[in-house]
Scaffold this motif. Structure first.
Motif, PDB file in Angstrom:
ATOM      1  N   ARG A  54      -9.090  -1.463  -1.557  1.00 22.06           N
ATOM      2  CA  ARG A  54      -8.549  -1.871  -2.857  1.00 22.06           C
ATOM      3  C   ARG A  54      -9.274  -3.071  -3.414  1.00 22.06           C
ATOM      4  N   PRO A  93      -6.835   3.891   7.644  1.00 24.46           N
ATOM      5  CA  PRO A  93      -8.226   3.968   8.132  1.00 24.46           C
ATOM      6  C   PRO A  93      -8.498   2.981   9.278  1.00 24.46           C
ATOM      7  N   LEU A 132      -1.396  -6.412  11.063  1.00 21.92           N
ATOM      8  CA  LEU A 132      -1.594  -7.033   9.758  1.00 21.92           C
ATOM      9  C   LEU A 132      -0.365  -6.878   8.864  1.00 21.92           C
ATOM     10  N   ILE A 191      -6.563  -2.004  16.965  1.00 17.54           N
ATOM     11  CA  ILE A 191      -5.827  -2.237  15.718  1.00 17.54           C
ATOM     12  C   ILE A 191      -5.194  -3.621  15.701  1.00 17.54           C
ATOM     13  N   LYS A 192      -5.553  -4.401  14.699  1.00 19.41           N
ATOM     14  CA  LYS A 192      -4.977  -5.738  14.566  1.00 19.41           C
ATOM     15  C   LYS A 192      -3.672  -5.629  13.779  1.00 19.41           C
ATOM     16  N   PHE A 242     -15.593   5.523  10.734  1.00 18.13           N
ATOM     17  CA  PHE A 242     -14.154   5.351  10.838  1.00 18.13           C
ATOM     18  C   PHE A 242     -13.432   6.658  10.503  1.00 18.13           C
ATOM     19  N   ASP A 252       3.373  -3.949   8.201  1.00 20.04           N
ATOM     20  CA  ASP A 252       4.454  -3.144   8.801  1.00 20.04           C
ATOM     21  C   ASP A 252       3.924  -2.034   9.696  1.00 20.04           C
ATOM     22  N   TRP A 253       2.936  -1.303   9.208  1.00 14.78           N
ATOM     23  CA  TRP A 253       2.477  -0.109   9.932  1.00 14.78           C
ATOM     24  C   TRP A 253       1.786  -0.498  11.245  1.00 14.78           C
ATOM     25  N   TYR A 271       0.823  -1.211   0.000  1.00 16.22           N
ATOM     26  CA  TYR A 271       0.000   0.000   0.000  1.00 16.22           C
ATOM     27  C   TYR A 271       0.857   1.261   0.000  1.00 16.22           C
ATOM     28  N   GLU A 297     -19.724  -3.788   6.141  1.00 16.00           N
ATOM     29  CA  GLU A 297     -18.653  -2.802   6.172  1.00 16.00           C
ATOM     30  C   GLU A 297     -17.383  -3.524   5.745  1.00 16.00           C
ATOM     31  N   ALA A 298     -16.710  -3.007   4.709  1.00 14.27           N
ATOM     32  CA  ALA A 298     -15.478  -3.654   4.245  1.00 14.27           C
ATOM     33  C   ALA A 298     -14.283  -2.970   4.897  1.00 14.27           C
ATOM     34  N   PHE A 299     -13.331  -3.771   5.387  1.00 13.59           N
ATOM     35  CA  PHE A 299     -12.132  -3.199   5.977  1.00 13.59           C
ATOM     36  C   PHE A 299     -11.029  -3.055   4.944  1.00 13.59           C
ATOM     37  N   ILE A 324     -11.420  -8.730  14.226  1.00 11.32           N
ATOM     38  CA  ILE A 324     -11.280  -7.291  14.474  1.00 11.32           C
ATOM     39  C   ILE A 324     -12.487  -6.520  13.908  1.00 11.32           C
TER      40      ILE A 324
HETATM   41  C1  LIG Z   1     -13.087   1.434   6.545  1.00 14.50           C
HETATM   42  C2  LIG Z   1     -11.988   0.649   7.217  1.00 14.50           C
HETATM   43  C3  LIG Z   1     -12.024   0.441   8.585  1.00 14.50           C
HETATM   44  C4  LIG Z   1     -11.021  -0.306   9.212  1.00 14.50           C
HETATM   45  N1  LIG Z   1     -11.081  -0.492  10.552  1.00 14.50           N
HETATM   46  C5  LIG Z   1     -10.138  -1.240  11.166  1.00 14.50           C
HETATM   47  C6  LIG Z   1     -10.168  -1.462  12.588  1.00 14.50           C
HETATM   48  O1  LIG Z   1     -11.029  -0.977  13.314  1.00 14.50           O
HETATM   49  N2  LIG Z   1      -9.190  -2.232  13.116  1.00 14.50           N
HETATM   50  C7  LIG Z   1      -8.204  -2.805  12.354  1.00 14.50           C
HETATM   51  O2  LIG Z   1      -7.341  -3.491  12.905  1.00 14.50           O
HETATM   52  N3  LIG Z   1      -8.159  -2.608  11.013  1.00 14.50           N
HETATM   53  C8  LIG Z   1      -9.075  -1.836  10.402  1.00 14.50           C
HETATM   54  N4  LIG Z   1      -8.994  -1.622   9.057  1.00 14.50           N
HETATM   55  C9  LIG Z   1      -7.883  -2.222   8.286  1.00 14.50           C
HETATM   56  C10 LIG Z   1      -6.612  -1.385   8.441  1.00 14.50           C
HETATM   57  O3  LIG Z   1      -6.770  -0.131   7.806  1.00 14.50           O
HETATM   58  C11 LIG Z   1      -5.415  -2.116   7.804  1.00 14.50           C
HETATM   59  O4  LIG Z   1      -5.291  -3.351   8.420  1.00 14.50           O
HETATM   60  C12 LIG Z   1      -4.134  -1.377   7.984  1.00 14.50           C
HETATM   61  O5  LIG Z   1      -4.164  -0.137   7.318  1.00 14.50           O
HETATM   62  C13 LIG Z   1      -3.001  -2.245   7.459  1.00 14.50           C
HETATM   63  O6  LIG Z   1      -1.796  -1.517   7.410  1.00 14.50           O
HETATM   64  P1  LIG Z   1      -0.379  -2.264   7.420  1.00 14.50           P
HETATM   65  O7  LIG Z   1       0.605  -1.367   6.735  1.00 14.50           O
HETATM   66  O8  LIG Z   1      -0.025  -2.714   8.781  1.00 14.50           O
HETATM   67  O9  LIG Z   1      -0.613  -3.592   6.597  1.00 14.50           O
HETATM   68  P2  LIG Z   1      -0.347  -3.906   5.063  1.00 14.50           P
HETATM   69  O10 LIG Z   1       0.055  -5.346   4.991  1.00 14.50           O
HETATM   70  O11 LIG Z   1       0.534  -2.889   4.437  1.00 14.50           O
HETATM   71  O12 LIG Z   1      -1.776  -3.724   4.463  1.00 14.50           O
HETATM   72  C14 LIG Z   1      -2.760  -4.706   4.536  1.00 14.50           C
HETATM   73  C15 LIG Z   1      -3.940  -4.221   3.708  1.00 14.50           C
HETATM   74  O13 LIG Z   1      -4.538  -3.089   4.358  1.00 14.50           O
HETATM   75  C16 LIG Z   1      -4.873  -2.084   3.395  1.00 14.50           C
HETATM   76  N5  LIG Z   1      -4.138  -0.865   3.706  1.00 14.50           N
HETATM   77  C17 LIG Z   1      -2.861  -0.768   4.104  1.00 14.50           C
HETATM   78  N6  LIG Z   1      -2.533   0.501   4.312  1.00 14.50           N
HETATM   79  C18 LIG Z   1      -3.632   1.228   4.041  1.00 14.50           C
HETATM   80  C19 LIG Z   1      -3.925   2.618   4.044  1.00 14.50           C
HETATM   81  N7  LIG Z   1      -3.012   3.510   4.381  1.00 14.50           N
HETATM   82  N8  LIG Z   1      -5.161   3.022   3.681  1.00 14.50           N
HETATM   83  C20 LIG Z   1      -6.080   2.118   3.301  1.00 14.50           C
HETATM   84  N9  LIG Z   1      -5.876   0.793   3.285  1.00 14.50           N
HETATM   85  C21 LIG Z   1      -4.663   0.359   3.638  1.00 14.50           C
HETATM   86  C22 LIG Z   1      -4.506  -2.608   2.044  1.00 14.50           C
HETATM   87  O14 LIG Z   1      -5.671  -3.146   1.441  1.00 14.50           O
HETATM   88  C23 LIG Z   1      -3.532  -3.717   2.314  1.00 14.50           C
HETATM   89  O15 LIG Z   1      -3.621  -4.715   1.357  1.00 14.50           O
HETATM   90  C24 LIG Z   1      -9.965  -0.859   8.437  1.00 14.50           C
HETATM   91  C25 LIG Z   1      -9.924  -0.627   7.055  1.00 14.50           C
HETATM   92  C26 LIG Z   1     -10.915   0.113   6.455  1.00 14.50           C
HETATM   93  C27 LIG Z   1     -10.851   0.361   4.980  1.00 14.50           C
END
Ligand SMILES: Cc1cc2nc3c(=O)[nH]c(=O)nc-3n(C[C@H](O)[C@H](O)[C@H](O)COP(=O)(O)OP(=O)(O)OC[C@H]3O[C@@H](n4cnc5c(N)ncnc54)[C@H](O)[C@@H]3O)c2cc1C
Length: 419
Positions: free
Chosen positions: A419, A245, A264, A261-262, A230, A266-267, A135, A414-416, A306
């Protein structure tokens, strides 16, 4: 919430363009030119819709039923635009109109601009749709689409005799949409992120089983939101890069903002391992229309892992006089993974109208429609459903509910992911 007004508006726009372009074609057009310029114009209008959707405007959220839906439509519209643009490119007559001096080629610079725009569009789409691309890399490269859009504006503005030299109603529609598109593009590139940014300070970072809860204190005005919405969280400081988000898991009347926050990637791992109290965070929002407040009295909330966060906020915000009957089916791998389960049970007991149904896959139990049929006091069709969790779980339950005759408009998801 499922809303289709926005989709109808996009279809309406293309139909209007078809009526104007096919109904009043420029005189010198043969059938092939009329048909292929219709496809090219439609591609441009769809690109404009994709640009407009990227502004995250609240009014659009109401038309499409939330930002996650808007991004889904944004993706479909972008892919459709690319397909139409390719057909336009291969179909449009390449030979110059009779009597045109090839030295003073009227197709320059329109044709090279269009060609360049198409090449970047295909590259941009490949990057946009490739889920293997991280991302943090995906986000800046997606901005290439702004360049594509400008190239396509240049392509049709310089197109010979089609829109400029000879006025046509469909050309006027494209001209108006180009103005709207460029304004929206500039706004989403330079203005949007400043619109709702509110500064917060990290007060606590709680490492829980498989999730991290962060508690934020406002340094100025607090974010106004509804349960289930959110926000984008942008931690200030070196190495934190782009906003992410997260659903707000606290209730709107709390002094603090809480996110669960779970881990998932690096961030989210960095949040768990490195985030310290005192850090400054910009919070942008609220977004989302996952609102159960005005739905029918009997509701089923289905949370997978989550995906509990929107329901957590809803339950924390619930008042004792709430007349809804709610069953919260909370699916997790095992009891240890079910964060906040004790708090949920406590709140449910206090409220009286909420039943918590924990389901643990390690014990061989899954959130499934046949299980719900057994456990729920009333027929499946008498409830309204709200689901948030892993895609396979949500899609599977949705399919089974529809199979049981539950109408689609009573199922909300609601989709998390965007993409
Ligand atoms: C509307 C919404 C609500 C969410 N609510 C929660 C929540 O309450 N708790 C929770 O744990 N997670 C939630 N998430 C998911 C969370 O945003 C991602 O898990 C997190 O951003 C992953 O970042 P990462 O760099 O650690 O993981 P990565 O491995 O880099 O990303 C995993 C996936 O998360 C998505 N993602 C990564 N970075 C971003 C970004 N900056 N903006 C948008 N999508 C991104 C991409 O689809 C990517 O494939 C939500 C997502 C959305 C869209």
């Amino acid at each position: 919430m499922l809303r289709k007004y926005g989709i109808y508006a996009i279809i309406g726009l293309i139909v209007l363009f078809a009526l104007l372009h096919l109904g009043f074609p420029p005189e010198q057009h043969d059938t092939r030119t009329t048909a292929t310029t219709f496809l090219g114009g439609s591609a441009f209008l769809l690109m404009t819709c994709a640009v407009v959707l990227s502004t995250r405007a609240p009014i659009l959220e109401s038309l499409f039923g939330g930002l996650d839906r808007m991004y889904q439509v944004h993706r479909v519209v972008g892919v459709s635009a690319a397909i139409l643009a390719l057909v336009h490119f291969f179909g449009v007559p390449k030979e110059l109109p009779a009597g045109v001096d090839p030295v003073a080629n009227v197709l320059v610079p329109s044709a090279p601009l269009g060609m360049l725009g198409l090449i970047f569009l295909v590259i941009g789409l490949f990057v946009a749709l490739n889920r293997k691309i991280r991302y943090s890399f995906w986000r800046p490269t997606h901005k290439i689409m702004a360049l594509v859009y400008l190239l396509l504006v240049g392509h049709f503005f310089t197109a010979p005799a089609i829109f400029v030299e000879q006025f046509s109603p469909s050309g006027l529609l494209l001209l108006i949409s180009a103005i709207v598109g460029v304004v929206c593009m500039l706004y989403s590139l330079f203005g949007m992120n400043k619109r709702t940014a509110l500064p917060y300070t990290i007060e606590t970072v709680n490492a829980m089983e498989r999730a991290t809860e962060i508690v934020l204190k406002p340094t100025g005005a607090a974010l106004q939101f509804k349960p289930g919405q959110f926000a984008f969280v942008e931690i200030q400081g070196k190495g934190w890069s782009e906003p992410h988000p997260f659903t707000i898991s606290s209730a709107p009347d709390e002094d603090h903002l809480r996110f669960s926050i779970k881990v998932l990637g690096d961030w989210t791992r960095k949040v768990r391992e490195e985030l310290q109290p005192g850090a400054t965070v910009m919070v942008r929002g609220p977004y989302g229309r996952f609102d159960a407040a005005n739905a029918t009295e009997k509701q089923i909330w289905l949370a997978g892992g989550i995906g509990l966060t929107p329901f957590l906020s809803k339950i924390r915000a619930m008042q004792p006089d709430d007349s809804r009957q709610i069953h919260l089916v909370y699916a997790a791998r095992e009891e240890q993974d079910a964060i906040f389960l004790d708090e949920l049970k406590r709140l449910a007991e206090k409220l009286g109208n909420v039943t918590i149904v924990p389901v643990f896959s390690d014990e061989g139990n899954f959130a499934r429609v046949d299980m719900m049929k057994q456990k729920l006091p009333d027929a499946l069709g008498s409830y309204e459903y709200f689901m948030c969790g892993p895609k396979p779980m949500v899609n599977g339950i949705m399919k089974d509910l529809k199979g049981e005759g539950v109408p689609r408009h009573r199922i909300h998801t609601e989709a998390f992911e965007f993409r």
